[in-house]
Design a protein around this motif. Structure first.
Motif, PDB file in Angstrom:
ATOM      1  N   MET A 110       4.837  -4.204   6.776  1.00  0.00           N
ATOM      2  CA  MET A 110       3.448  -4.128   7.211  1.00  0.00           C
ATOM      3  C   MET A 110       2.655  -5.361   6.799  1.00  0.00           C
ATOM      4  SD  MET A 110       1.124  -1.981   8.510  1.00  0.00           S
ATOM      5  CE  MET A 110       1.792  -0.322   8.277  1.00  0.00           C
ATOM      6  N   ASP A 111       2.312  -6.187   7.784  1.00  0.00           N
ATOM      7  CA  ASP A 111       1.385  -7.284   7.513  1.00  0.00           C
ATOM      8  C   ASP A 111       0.030  -6.656   7.147  1.00  0.00           C
ATOM      9  OD1 ASP A 111       0.220  -9.858   7.464  1.00  0.00           O
ATOM     10  OD2 ASP A 111      -0.284  -9.757   9.603  1.00  0.00           O
ATOM     11  N   ILE A 112      -0.661  -7.254   6.201  1.00  0.00           N
ATOM     12  CA  ILE A 112      -1.945  -6.668   5.792  1.00  0.00           C
ATOM     13  C   ILE A 112      -3.088  -7.156   6.677  1.00  0.00           C
ATOM     14  CG2 ILE A 112      -3.668  -6.596   3.921  1.00  0.00           C
ATOM     15  CD1 ILE A 112      -1.240  -4.711   3.556  1.00  0.00           C
ATOM     16  N   SER A 113      -3.090  -8.450   6.985  1.00  0.00           N
ATOM     17  CA  SER A 113      -4.165  -9.011   7.796  1.00  0.00           C
ATOM     18  C   SER A 113      -3.827  -8.877   9.277  1.00  0.00           C
ATOM     19  CB  SER A 113      -4.349 -10.483   7.411  1.00  0.00           C
ATOM     20  OG  SER A 113      -5.336 -11.063   8.219  1.00  0.00           O
ATOM     21  N   LEU A 114      -4.497  -7.943   9.943  1.00  0.00           N
ATOM     22  CA  LEU A 114      -4.217  -7.648  11.348  1.00  0.00           C
ATOM     23  C   LEU A 114      -5.535  -7.572  12.109  1.00  0.00           C
ATOM     24  CD1 LEU A 114      -1.736  -4.667  10.782  1.00  0.00           C
ATOM     25  CD2 LEU A 114      -1.086  -6.908  11.684  1.00  0.00           C
ATOM     26  N   PRO A 115      -5.502  -7.820  13.413  1.00  0.00           N
ATOM     27  CA  PRO A 115      -6.716  -7.590  14.202  1.00  0.00           C
ATOM     28  C   PRO A 115      -6.925  -6.074  14.292  1.00  0.00           C
ATOM     29  CG  PRO A 115      -4.872  -8.073  15.647  1.00  0.00           C
ATOM     30  CD  PRO A 115      -4.366  -8.251  14.233  1.00  0.00           C
TER      31      PRO A 115
ATOM     32  N   VAL B  57       5.228  -4.666  11.624  1.00  0.00           N
ATOM     33  CA  VAL B  57       3.856  -4.773  12.132  1.00  0.00           C
ATOM     34  C   VAL B  57       3.348  -6.150  11.725  1.00  0.00           C
ATOM     35  CG1 VAL B  57       1.586  -3.672  12.252  1.00  0.00           C
ATOM     36  CG2 VAL B  57       3.602  -2.299  11.640  1.00  0.00           C
ATOM     37  N   GLU B  58       3.219  -7.041  12.685  1.00  0.00           N
ATOM     38  CA  GLU B  58       2.881  -8.449  12.393  1.00  0.00           C
ATOM     39  C   GLU B  58       2.202  -9.045  13.621  1.00  0.00           C
ATOM     40  OE1 GLU B  58       1.987 -11.543  11.127  1.00  0.00           O
ATOM     41  OE2 GLU B  58       3.543 -11.094   9.626  1.00  0.00           O
ATOM     42  N   ASP B  59       1.022  -9.631  13.436  1.00  0.00           N
ATOM     43  CA  ASP B  59       0.293 -10.170  14.589  1.00  0.00           C
ATOM     44  C   ASP B  59       0.595 -11.642  14.838  1.00  0.00           C
ATOM     45  OD1 ASP B  59      -1.158 -10.589  12.108  1.00  0.00           O
ATOM     46  OD2 ASP B  59      -2.762 -11.448  13.341  1.00  0.00           O
ATOM     47  N   ASN B  60       1.208 -12.309  13.869  1.00  0.00           N
ATOM     48  CA  ASN B  60       1.491 -13.740  14.033  1.00  0.00           C
ATOM     49  C   ASN B  60       2.880 -13.920  14.655  1.00  0.00           C
ATOM     50  OD1 ASN B  60       2.861 -16.312  12.931  1.00  0.00           O
ATOM     51  ND2 ASN B  60       0.686 -16.739  12.654  1.00  0.00           N
TER      52      ASN B  60
HETATM   53 MN    MN Z   1      -1.599 -11.272  10.127  1.00  0.00          MN
END
Ligand code: MN
Length: 130
Positions: free
Chosen positions: A60-65, A9-12
């Protein structure tokens, strides 16, 4: 032995690319999603009787939209069959107290970015061995 299945899970996009290179090089099979909501949708879908894919571990990325990695982890832990699923958090935040808050959400382990290949692989195999 089957390849371990990792859900990332990663938004970048750059981080996702890096993680997928590392994992696929090391013989893991990965599925990537960019939001906590998409992760939960996938996990809840697996609660059905014939899951398409069983994940052995989540990165799990912590900073996500939308909902962040902590909230996503808490919601996964509320699904009884995922109470013990290994979840490794990835975070750029080295802020004091943030590590404790992340651990309190129920993650198994926590890795601080920038991501190093050897660190990731070592922690992954340690968690998967348990
Ligand atoms: Mn992120």
């Amino acid at each position: 032995m089957e390849k371990p299945q990792i859900l990332v899970v990663e938004d970048n996009a750059d981080n996702m690319k890096l993680v997928s290179w590392i994992l696929e090089d090391a013989g893991y099979e990965m599925t990537g999603v960019t939001t906590g909501e998409a992760c939960l949708e996938l996990m809840e879908h697996q609660e059905g009787e014939t899951p398409e894919k069983e994940f052995d571990l989540i990165l799990m990325d912590i900073s996500l939209p939308g909902i962040d990695g902590k909230e996503t982890t808490q919601r996964i832990r509320n699904i009884p069959s995922y109470a013990d699923l290994p979840i490794i958090a990835l975070t750029a935040h080295a802020i004091k107290g943030e590590g404790e808050a992340i651990r309190a959400s129920g993650v198994t382990d926590l890795i601080i970015k920038p991501l190093q290949e050897d660190v990731l692989l070592k922690r992954l195999s340690a968690v998967l061995k348990n």
